[in-house]
Design an enzyme around this catalytic site. Structure first.
Site, PDB file in Angstrom:
ATOM      1  N   LYS A 104       0.853  -1.201   0.000  1.00 38.13           N
ATOM      2  CA  LYS A 104       0.000   0.000   0.000  1.00 38.13           C
ATOM      3  C   LYS A 104       0.879   1.238   0.000  1.00 38.13           C
ATOM      4  CE  LYS A 104      -3.947  -1.171   2.904  1.00 38.13           C
ATOM      5  NZ  LYS A 104      -4.532  -0.773   4.194  1.00 38.13           N
ATOM      6  N   ARG A 119     -17.441  -0.020  12.853  1.00 35.32           N
ATOM      7  CA  ARG A 119     -18.245   1.163  12.541  1.00 35.32           C
ATOM      8  C   ARG A 119     -19.629   0.796  12.072  1.00 35.32           C
ATOM      9  NH1 ARG A 119     -13.303   3.283   9.177  1.00 35.32           N
ATOM     10  NH2 ARG A 119     -13.126   1.033   9.161  1.00 35.32           N
TER      11      ARG A 119
HETATM   12  P1  ADP Z   1      -9.395   3.414   8.174  1.00 36.79           P
HETATM   13  O1  ADP Z   1      -8.634   3.799   6.949  1.00 36.79           O
HETATM   14  O2  ADP Z   1     -10.668   2.696   7.851  1.00 36.79           O
HETATM   15  O3  ADP Z   1      -9.566   4.529   9.133  1.00 36.79           O
HETATM   16  P2  ADP Z   1      -7.379   1.980   9.788  1.00 36.79           P
HETATM   17  O4  ADP Z   1      -6.630   0.785   9.321  1.00 36.79           O
HETATM   18  O5  ADP Z   1      -6.574   3.196  10.026  1.00 36.79           O
HETATM   19  O6  ADP Z   1      -8.555   2.223   8.792  1.00 36.79           O
HETATM   20  O7  ADP Z   1      -8.218   1.614  11.089  1.00 36.79           O
HETATM   21  C1  ADP Z   1      -7.674   0.963  12.184  1.00 36.79           C
HETATM   22  C2  ADP Z   1      -8.780   0.453  13.067  1.00 36.79           C
HETATM   23  O8  ADP Z   1      -9.572   1.568  13.493  1.00 36.79           O
HETATM   24  C3  ADP Z   1      -9.766  -0.505  12.414  1.00 36.79           C
HETATM   25  O9  ADP Z   1     -10.142  -1.465  13.366  1.00 36.79           O
HETATM   26  C4  ADP Z   1     -10.933   0.357  12.051  1.00 36.79           C
HETATM   27  O10 ADP Z   1     -12.136  -0.381  12.048  1.00 36.79           O
HETATM   28  C5  ADP Z   1     -10.920   1.340  13.193  1.00 36.79           C
HETATM   29  N1  ADP Z   1     -11.547   2.618  12.838  1.00 36.79           N
HETATM   30  C6  ADP Z   1     -11.233   3.443  11.826  1.00 36.79           C
HETATM   31  N2  ADP Z   1     -12.028   4.528  11.807  1.00 36.79           N
HETATM   32  C7  ADP Z   1     -12.876   4.371  12.855  1.00 36.79           C
HETATM   33  C8  ADP Z   1     -13.975   5.123  13.359  1.00 36.79           C
HETATM   34  N3  ADP Z   1     -14.387   6.237  12.772  1.00 36.79           N
HETATM   35  N4  ADP Z   1     -14.607   4.644  14.428  1.00 36.79           N
HETATM   36  C9  ADP Z   1     -14.215   3.471  14.991  1.00 36.79           C
HETATM   37  N5  ADP Z   1     -13.225   2.711  14.567  1.00 36.79           N
HETATM   38  C10 ADP Z   1     -12.560   3.136  13.506  1.00 36.79           C
END
Ligand code: ADP
Length: 161
Positions: free
Chosen positions: A43, A92
Site C-alpha cells: 500500500k 463502525r
Molecule cells: P481506516 O482507513 O478505515 O480509518 P485503519 O486501518 O486506520 O482504517 O483503522 C484501524 C482500526 O480503526 C480498524 O479497526 C478500524 O475499524 C478502526 N476505525 C477506523 N475509523 C474508525 C472510526 N471512525 N470509528 C471506529 N473505529 C474506527
C-alpha cells in the site's frame, strides 16, 4: 491481577477523531495501549510512516498509558512480542463485520491466548474513515471536524491550503 496490554493496529493514514475516540476509551479499560502502525509494503500511504507516528504521538500525548509504535508482518506475532493479551479493532458498521469476523477467528487459531476486542466509536464517528479524509482534503474541502487540530495542520502543509 494480570496486567492487560492491548494493541490497537491500523494504517492511521492519517489518525482521525474516530481512531482517537477508540484510543481514549481503550486507555481507560486497559493497563497499557499500544497504537501500532501496520506497515504494508503493497500500500502506498499518503503520509510516510514517520509522519503518521509523529501525528499519533502528538494526539495521544495526554494519555499516559498509550504508546505508539509500528510493525511489519503478522499482527499475532507482533502481539506476542509485545506481551499483549488483547487486540482492539473498531467496528463502525455492519460492513466492517465480515472481514473482522474472519480476521479475529484466524488470529484466535494462531494464538488462542490473545483476544480480539471490538469497540464501537461514538455514533458521530461511525461513518468516518481515513480515506474519506484524504479524498476531501485532496479537494481542499474542510475536514476540520473529522481530525485533531495537529493532523489538520499537517494536512494543510501537505495540500497547501
Ligand atoms: P481506516 O482507513 O478505515 O480509518 P485503519 O486501518 O486506520 O482504517 O483503522 C484501524 C482500526 O480503526 C480498524 O479497526 C478500524 O475499524 C478502526 N476505525 C477506523 N475509523 C474508525 C472510526 N471512525 N470509528 C471506529 N473505529 C474506527
Amino acid at each position: 491481577m494480570k496486567k492487560i496490554i492491548a494493541i490497537y493496529p491500523g494504517t492511521f493514514d492519517p489518525v482521525t477523531n474516530g481512531h482517537l475516540d477508540i484510543i481514549e476509551r481503550a486507555s481507560e479499560l486497559f493497563n497499557e495501549v499500544v497504537v501500532s502502525i501496520a506497515v504494508n509494503q503493497n500500500k502506498i500511504p499518503m503520509f510516510e510512516k514517520e509522519e503518521r507516528l509523529d501525528m499519533l504521538e502528538n494526539v495521544t500525548r495526554h494519555l499516559n498509558n498509550v504508546k505508539v509504535d509500528s510493525f511489519e508482518g503478522l499482527l499475532v506475532w507482533y502481539a506476542e512480542k509485545m506481551n499483549a493479551n488483547v487486540m482492539i479493532r473498531g467496528l463502525r458498521a455492519v460492513s466492517d463485520f465480515e472481514y473482522e469476523f474472519q480476521m479475529s477467528l484466524t488470529n484466535k487459531k494462531l494464538n488462542p491466548e490473545i483476544n480480539t476486542i471490538f469497540m464501537m466509536p461514538n455514533e458521530k464517528y461511525t461513518y468516518l474513515n481515513s480515506s474519506l479524509v484524504r479524498e476531501l482534503a485532496s479537494y481542499n474541502a474542510n475536514v476540520e471536524e473529522f481530525i485533531p487540530p495537529y493532523v489538520m495542520k499537517k494536512l494543510k502543509d501537505k495540500f497547501g491550503y
